[in-house]
Motif scaffolding. Structure first.
Motif, PDB file in Angstrom:
ATOM      1  N   GLU A   1       0.835  -1.199   0.000  1.00 13.85           N
ATOM      2  CA  GLU A   1       0.000   0.000   0.000  1.00 13.85           C
ATOM      3  C   GLU A   1       0.874   1.254   0.000  1.00 13.85           C
ATOM      4  N   LYS A   2       1.948   1.229   0.789  1.00 13.09           N
ATOM      5  CA  LYS A   2       2.848   2.379   0.866  1.00 13.09           C
ATOM      6  C   LYS A   2       3.516   2.617  -0.485  1.00 13.09           C
ATOM      7  N   ARG A   3       3.971   1.532  -1.142  1.00 15.25           N
ATOM      8  CA  ARG A   3       4.586   1.666  -2.464  1.00 15.25           C
ATOM      9  C   ARG A   3       3.600   2.238  -3.473  1.00 15.25           C
ATOM     10  N   LYS A   4       2.353   1.793  -3.384  1.00  9.87           N
ATOM     11  CA  LYS A   4       1.326   2.289  -4.299  1.00  9.87           C
ATOM     12  C   LYS A   4       1.109   3.793  -4.103  1.00  9.87           C
TER      13      LYS A   4
ATOM     14  N   HIS B   1       2.163   9.430  -5.702  1.00  7.14           N
ATOM     15  CA  HIS B   1       2.713  10.732  -5.324  1.00  7.14           C
ATOM     16  C   HIS B   1       3.824  11.123  -6.288  1.00  7.14           C
ATOM     17  N   HIS B   2       4.688  10.158  -6.637  1.00  7.40           N
ATOM     18  CA  HIS B   2       5.796  10.429  -7.558  1.00  7.40           C
ATOM     19  C   HIS B   2       5.259  10.812  -8.942  1.00  7.40           C
ATOM     20  N   GLN B   3       4.213  10.124  -9.380  1.00  5.34           N
ATOM     21  CA  GLN B   3       3.626  10.424 -10.688  1.00  5.34           C
ATOM     22  C   GLN B   3       3.020  11.834 -10.692  1.00  5.34           C
TER      23      GLN B   3
ATOM     24  N   SER C   1      11.055   6.995 -22.476  1.00  7.48           N
ATOM     25  CA  SER C   1      11.373   7.357 -21.096  1.00  7.48           C
ATOM     26  C   SER C   1      10.996   8.819 -20.846  1.00  7.48           C
ATOM     27  N   LYS C   2      11.106   9.237 -19.594  1.00 11.08           N
ATOM     28  CA  LYS C   2      10.763  10.611 -19.216  1.00 11.08           C
ATOM     29  C   LYS C   2      11.657  11.607 -19.954  1.00 11.08           C
TER      30      LYS C   2
ATOM     31  N   SER D   1       5.880  14.351 -10.760  1.00 13.90           N
ATOM     32  CA  SER D   1       6.537  14.453 -12.067  1.00 13.90           C
ATOM     33  C   SER D   1       5.647  15.207 -13.059  1.00 13.90           C
ATOM     34  N   GLU D   2       4.326  15.013 -12.975  1.00 18.31           N
ATOM     35  CA  GLU D   2       3.421  15.768 -13.845  1.00 18.31           C
ATOM     36  C   GLU D   2       3.477  17.253 -13.510  1.00 18.31           C
ATOM     37  N   GLU D   3       3.582  17.570 -12.223  1.00 19.32           N
ATOM     38  CA  GLU D   3       3.657  18.966 -11.797  1.00 19.32           C
ATOM     39  C   GLU D   3       4.950  19.609 -12.285  1.00 19.32           C
TER      40      GLU D   3
END
Length: 173
Positions: A66-69, A74-76, A149-150, A79-81
């Protein structure tokens, strides 16, 4: 070619469980679907009932998952921000260049031949970057590169700003 295909070995227990039907004998598949839906509805509302019959290690693993999810979400979002901020920054810098192009980028050099050489070097670099962007775009369009990739996505998005900058430098010559 099929005669050369290798067959994987399956022991008798694996074969037994693969051949075993999903439902008990005589049970209607529609009734089974309704029972699964009811079971999912109950387990979705009461999370403690799900973890009640689970060992400590399994609970810990569930918490980690759950924490990884949450971290990936949050990371996604972050990165969008960052990507949107970069895009805004690029748009602003492109507008500034359009408004006031600097004829002499290096204030210390007053030699016009050095300024022309500097512009020629910048134009050459911009053309190289644009060529790389076009090659990358062709790979994406042809399907050769399925998941860019990003960094590759960032490079593709910078293409328009690079074209504008090249156009401005070419007008100054």
């Amino acid at each position: 070619m099929d005669m050369y295909r290798r067959r994987s070995y399956e022991n008798k227990y694996v074969k037994f469980f693969k051949s075993k039907p999903d439902l008990p004998p005589g049970m209607n598949p529609e009734d089974a679907a309704i029972a699964r839906q009811q079971q999912q509805a109950l387990s979705g509302t009461d999370k403690q009932s799900v973890t009640a019959g689970v060992s400590k290690i399994a609970k810990r693993n569930m918490k980690r998952k759950e924490k990884r999810k949450q971290q990936s979400q949050h990371h996604q979002e972050a990165s969008e921000e960052v990507l949107s901020k970069d895009m805004n920054r690029m748009n602003i810098s492109a507008e500034e260049r359009r408004v006031s192009p600097d004829p002499n980028p290096d204030p210390g050099s007053t030699d016009p031949s050095a300024a022309a050489a500097e512009k020629a070097r910048k134009i050459k670099n911009l053309r190289k970057k644009l060529r790389q962007v076009e090659e990358l775009q062709q790979k994406v369009d042809s399907g050769e590169l399925k998941i860019p990739s990003k960094e590759q996505l960032d490079k593709l998005e910078r293409g328009q700003a690079l074209q504008e900058e090249l156009h401005i430098l070419e007008q100054d010559l």
